[in-house]
Scaffold this motif. Structure first.
Motif: not given
Length: 268
Positions: A160-164, A204-208
């Motif tokens: 998961x790519x953080x957008x905020x 970058x997140x491992x999940x959501x």
């Protein structure tokens, strides 16, 4: 506002970035099970001041410490505390310096002791995406070209790519234009020009990709509690191409790691 830097200003910014690089290298030798983030924060403040610089984050927007230290499911902006690091943890260390009127700002996610293989892969892919993004930071390209390169690599690996939260321009202020998101479409956004300096920082997140914030007003966590990785470099456009102002080489020297990942982004 995007502020174009002269070669002389870029040289000063390289000094600021190297203060952070050396600080992260010093910390690399200290990060181990049983050590507290608060202890590492104190070491970093002393080290930065010894190099003739000021901690860039201390007091910025009322942040109480020198380092953002974000273990495991913390994405960024973690406040150092007295809880000892444990074997198998990871921890993002984001550090800033102010020297000669210019900021340096970059980050590295460290392994603490023996880390699970799936976590090692997250760190590897996140760092790979950083350099894929940097490769697109050149005259004629746009913000979306960097963003797409990072997003495509990470999402193709299931992350998961953080957008905020985004990277940013850098200079006499810690946060200048343009914003540098880690997701987007090729050919979109601000066009890059000679003399631009930015901090590119995949989160970058491992999940959501979704996140939440603690009541402390700072700490950002993954919404599902899975680990997150964060790497950041300061990069200038010199002779039309990306040139690193920061370096992970001090970290690698401390940890005995051999790497040529930065070679293509150095002037000969």
């Amino acid at each position: 506002m995007i502020k174009i830097k002269t070669p002389e200003q870029i040289a000063l910014m390289r000094e600021s970035a190297l203060v952070v690089s050396k600080t992260l290298g010093m910390l690399a030798a200290e990060i181990k099970p049983g050590v507290t983030a608060l202890y590492l924060d104190k070491l970093a403040e002393e080290f930065i001041r010894e190099q003739g610089a000021e901690p860039g984050f201390l007091g910025m927007y009322d942040f109480p410490n020198t380092l953002n230290m974000s273990p495991n499911a913390q994405v960024v902006h973690g406040i150092p505390n007295k809880e000892p690091l444990k074997d198998g943890d990871i921890i993002s260390v984001d550090c800033g310096s102010l020297k000669n009127g210019y900021y340096g700002d970059h980050a590295y996610t460290f392994e603490v002791g023996e880390v699970a293989e799936e976590t090692k892969k997250l760190l590897r892919v996140a760092k790979e995406s950083l350099y894929l993004g940097i490769r697109q930071f050149r005259v004629g390209n746009r913000v979306g070209d960097v963003a797409y390169a990072i997003q495509d690599h990470c999402e193709s690996n299931g992350y998961g790519v953080v957008r905020e939260l985004v990277g940013h321009g850098l200079g006499t202020k810690l946060h200048e234009g343009p914003e540098m998101p880690n997701y987007g479409k090729r050919g979109r956004g601000k066009k890059f020009a000679e003399g631009m300096v930015v901090a590119i920082e995949p989160m970058i997140n491992m999940g959501t990709r979704r996140i939440k914030q603690l009541k402390d007003g700072w700490t950002i966590l993954t919404a599902d509690g899975k680990p997150s990785a964060h790497f950041e470099h300061d990069v200038a456009i010199v002779n039309g191409k990306p040139e690193l102002l920061s370096t992970f080489q001090y970290i690698y020297d401390a940890l005995g790691i051999q790497s040529d990942e930065e070679d293509e982004f150095r002037s000969s």
